[in-house]
Design an enzyme around this catalytic site. Structure first.
Site, PDB file in Angstrom:
ATOM      1  CG  LEU A   7      -2.086   0.918   1.544  1.00  0.00           C
ATOM      2  CD1 LEU A   7      -3.043   0.684   0.138  1.00  0.00           C
ATOM      3  CD2 LEU A   7      -2.833   0.709   2.555  1.00  0.00           C
ATOM      4  CG  ASP A   8       1.010   3.677  -3.537  1.00  0.00           C
ATOM      5  OD1 ASP A   8       2.033   2.922  -3.646  1.00  0.00           O
ATOM      6  OD2 ASP A   8       0.256   4.055  -4.226  1.00  0.00           O
ATOM      7  CG  PHE A   9       5.332   7.192   2.384  1.00  0.00           C
ATOM      8  CD1 PHE A   9       5.742   6.514   3.283  1.00  0.00           C
ATOM      9  CD2 PHE A   9       5.171   8.441   2.262  1.00  0.00           C
ATOM     10  CE1 PHE A   9       6.296   7.236   4.212  1.00  0.00           C
ATOM     11  CE2 PHE A   9       5.809   9.160   3.342  1.00  0.00           C
ATOM     12  CZ  PHE A   9       6.398   8.545   4.160  1.00  0.00           C
TER      13      PHE A   9
END
Length: 200
Positions: A41-43
């Site tokens: 999951l993206d930052f």
């Protein structure tokens, strides 16, 4: 029996256990040994991240060939119209090709936790929420899809992966489950995510 951790990844945390730049990682939250993220999951995204101690289950969850549905609540800039929803449902042309059709619907503003830091919204421009379900895993796909139909993403929360749901987990909270893993068996399609019991 395999074990799986359902984790509500906060904004600004990497989906990995180490970082040579000193940014927050899973190691700041997940203390159990032997667990590895099944996907990422993206930052700058929030919500459900799955970790497991079973290599076969990790592969089943994360491999693109499995096409597990992933459901997101997306706050976008602007008031989403029917034309944009229909475009998302048909598939959107991106630089890396046409996306598969998505499930897309308007969503009343959900009662979710405040983001830290807050979303920077322009007072002169309204925002709206979508529920979007996709079965692909391209890089930053949801953000690129909403931008392509004219509604940039401001906030992105993953609510479900397959039949695993975020539920009432607050940011940074986790829940441990045991699951039976049979060869070739993947998780069932997602049900509509339960609304978390949090208020802004």
């Amino acid at each position: 029996m395999a074990k799986i951790i359902l984790f509500n990844k906060p904004y600004g945390v990497l989906s990995q256990f180490t970082d040579d730049r000193g940014r927050p990682t899973l190691a700041d939250h997940i203390k159990r040994k032997g667990f590895y993220a099944a996907g990422r999951l993206d930052f700058d995204s929030e919500g459900l991240l799955l970790l497991t101690d079973d290599g076969a289950l990790q592969h089943q969850i994360s491999h693109p060939r499995q096409k597990l549905p992933k459901t997101y609540w997306v706050q976008v800039e602007g008031s989403v119209d029917d034309e944009a929803l229909n475009a998302l449902r048909r598939g959107v042309s991106l630089k890396d090709g046409l996306t598969a059709p998505a499930k897309a619907r308007r969503l009343a503003e959900p009662r979710v936790w405040p983001r830290v830091p807050p979303v920077r919204a322009r007072k002169s421009v309204p925002t709206s929420w979508l529920e979007l379900t996709i079965r692909e895993g391209r890089n930053r796909q949801v953000r690129r899809m909403t931008a392509a139909v004219g509604f940039p993403t401001l906030r992105l929360i993953r609510m479900a992966i397959g039949n695993w749901q975020l539920g009432a987990l607050a940011p940074g909270e986790q829940r441990l489950e045991e699951v039976f893993v049979a060869p070739g068996v993947t998780s069932a399609p997602a049900r509509r995510p339960q609304r978390p019991r949090h208020r802004r």
